[in-house]
Design a protein around this motif. Structure first.
Motif: not given
Lengths: 327, 327
Positions: A81, A98, A85, A94-95, A89-91
């Motif tokens: 995380e 991040l 996050q 969103a990734l 899960q982040a793709s």
């Protein structure tokens, strides 16, 4: 791993039950495939502005841990995380967002910079990939200045710089997205002592100035002690001891940490007749992990229990935890 | 009689910009049973010194001065005579045993080779002796491992095999060039202990080349600190670790991170970067990075001046250096 005053906000990096196995080729046509257990259940948390050093010998899984933390490869089990996050899960978009938050600096200042690109392009690469901001040039100049280089260096190529300067360029590239965390994998081990000190001081100053968190991978205990407040010692894919650097290096509790600490030759005073207790043997195979404590075969104080029961990390002093039945 | 007397050794390498002096006017003497360390950063000339001693300098290099082994000047010998001495009276171990060992031959064969070559020992007898040597250097199951190829051994075991090979003919002088740099720290300790034991047991002389001041402190009796091809300071290890007279030695120690350095204490880097040998002035080689350099330092190479008995430094500003406040 989390100092109490900072434990309320989500840590900038947290790993839970992290495993990474690599499958080996079959030895026989219908035989089973062995696997290498590179990371074997690692939990770490680095708070904002915190610094965690990961030490251990080759094959202990420290570089794999760094790659998992950066999302450069997926864990076999467990999660990573970033600021709360889940990386898995982040793709897509969103990734990308991040991604700004965490950057990496590699060991080899010669191999990690594209020789055909100018310094300006190399340093701007992460922001070009992520956002293409209007103030691109100012930001590149700002981080170059921050690492002690001149804006005039922007149009030069990596070969025009020494190893220490190249590592500054790599650090500038990591800084340019204004990250919260920088993962440093052996950032100074290719540098000479006199230049290494320049880069270590720079890392300290940048942390202060930019409020950075560091995860620093190194085989050199003194380097970790200089830059990091917290330390985790890895052996065969597991953390065997963790705690504040000052405590852990002064009063190591795990027999492996003790041996590692003892093995570092000291330059404080010359003494050719200084003989020390040495660990016998080498790091065992990561393919078939022993049933109990992975260190038992080399441990000077191992008992019968150590060969059957895996020791869990447990509190043995303020903030200091060790995975040893006998610590 | 002195075993090895090196006088004004100078090694020049051809470059596109003319001759680069990789070793400049280096002098030292060594007796049987004595241990000498050459320490310095990359490009300081320490490895080139070792190669020149062995007559293994790169093709096209010019070697001047005198290298006397038991009074015989090696620089006057032809290749055939050198071959008689190399691997026999003086032997060398290298940093990376994987590249120094022949990958296609079992290690027992390689260890026995010097015996067959120099001592005309028969194959069976030489291979029996090789097993004894491999056993002596601590290779487990030496009789079986003698049949193993280098890739089947770990890094530490390969280094043990290389030491066995160097010992085969009972050399008077052992030269070890960064013998533990490629090894993990716990294995490094085992190998250094072994080298020291063997030196004591056989009364050999040892020249140990390393960049690691800690290794120097724990392994050798005397040290030469090298910079830019010159031996800038020479002293017993005890004296050097107690007091550094040359500004470069002072800077090298002050730049070195050490565990337990007071929290908040800062490393003092040496400004600038390790220079290119072809760029060095025909004066003090450290002058461009020296914090106390004066005009006279650029005029001529400084002579070795006495600091104390058995302690010399090539610096004409020893008083100023003494008054610096530096760790």
């Amino acid at each position: 791993m989390m100092p109490p005053e900072e434990s309320l906000a989500a840590p900038v990096l947290r790993t839970t039950g992290l495993h990474r196995r690599y499958l080996l080729p079959r030895r026989a046509l219908f035989g089973p495939r062995d696997s290498v257990h590179a990371v074997n259940g690692v939990d770490i948390a680095i708070p904002e502005r915190g610094s965690l050093g990961i030490v251990g010998e080759s094959g202990c899984g420290k570089s794999t841990l760094a790659r998992l933390a950066m999302g450069l490869e997926p864990p076999s089990e467990g999660r990573v995380e970033i600021r709360g996050q889940d990386l898995a899960q982040a793709s897509g978009p969103a990734l990308k967002l991040l991604r700004r938050a965490f950057q990496m600096v590699f060991q080899d200042p010669y191999g990690s910079l594209n020789p055909r690109h100018t310094v300006g392009r190399i340093v701007a690469e992460p922001i070009d990939a992520l956002e293409k901001p209007a103030d691109r040039r100012q930001r590149v100049e700002e981080v170059l200045r921050a690492v002690g280089m001149r804006p005039a260096d922007l149009d030069k190529y990596p070969h025009e710089f020494s190893g220490g300067q190249r590592q500054r360029i790599a650090i500038a590239r990591a800084l340019v997205t204004r990250p919260a965390l920088i993962v440093l994998d052996e950032p100074v081990s290719a540098l000479d002592v006199s230049v290494q000190a320049q880069v270590l001081n720079l890392l300290r100053d940048l942390q202060e100035q930019y409020g950075l968190a560091y995860m620093l991978i190194s085989h050199d205990l003194a380097v970790v002690d200089y830059v990091c407040r917290q330390v985790a010692v890895m052996y065969l894919g597991r953390i065997v001891e963790e705690g504040p650097a000052s405590l852990l290096f002064e009063r190591p509790a795990h027999p492996y940490t003790q041996a590692l600490r003892q093995a570092v030759p000291s330059a404080a005073v010359a003494n050719r007749r200084r003989r020390r207790a040495r660990l016998p043997g080498g790091v065992p195979s990561q393919t078939r992990l022993p049933p109990g404590c992975a260190f038992a075969d080399r441990c000077p104080i191992a008992e019968a229990r150590c060969r059957v029961e895996v020791p869990r990390l447990r509190e043995i002093g303020p903030g200091q935890r060790a995975a040893c039945h006998l610590a | 009689m002195t075993l090895l007397a090196v006088e004004d050794l100078t090694v020049s390498l051809p470059t596109r910009r003319g001759w680069a002096r990789a070793v400049r006017d280096l002098s030292f003497a060594l007796d049987r049973g004595q241990t000498l360390g050459l320490v310095g950063e990359s490009g300081c000339g320490k490895s080139m010194t070792a190669l020149a001693l062995m007559g293994l300098q790169p093709e096209g290099a010019r070697v001047a001065g005198r290298i006397a082994l038991d009074g015989e000047d090696l620089l006057t010998l032809d290749e055939a005579d050198l071959c008689r001495i190399r691997g026999n009276r003086m032997a060398m171990i290298f940093q990376e045993p994987m590249t120094a060992l022949n990958p296609l031959q079992p290690i027992g064969r390689q260890v026995s080779e010097p015996l067959r070559l120099h001592r005309r020992v028969g194959r069976a007898e030489a291979e029996r002796e090789a097993v004894r040597l491999l056993d002596r250097v601590g290779l487990p199951n030496a009789a079986q491992r003698a049949h193993a190829h280098p890739h089947m051994l770990s890094g530490g075991q390969r280094q043990r095999a290389m030491i066995a090979m160097a010992l085969a003919c009972g050399p008077d002088l052992l030269i070890a060039d960064e013998p533990t740099t490629a090894l993990d720290v716990t294995i490094q300790g085992q190998i250094l202990d072994l080298v020291i034991e063997l030196v004591d047991e056989r009364g050999m002389a040892l020249i140990l080349i390393t960049h690691d001041l800690g290794v120097i402190a724990e392994t050798v009796d005397r040290v030469i600190v090298m910079y830019g091809g010159a031996g800038v300071e020479e002293a017993s290890s005890e004296a050097l670790f107690d007091y550094r007279a040359h500004p470069y030695s002072q800077g090298l120690f002050a730049a070195l991170p050490q565990i337990g350095l007071a929290r908040g204490a800062r490393l003092e880097p040496i400004p600038g970067t390790v220079p290119d040998l072809a760029d060095l002035p025909d004066a003090c080689t450290f002058v461009d990075r020296c914090p106390i350099a004066a005009g006279a330092c650029r005029a001529a190479p400084p002579p070795p001046l006495a600091v104390a008995r058995g302690h010399r430094a090539r610096c004409i500003r020893l008083e100023e250096a003494r008054n610096r406040s530096i760790r």
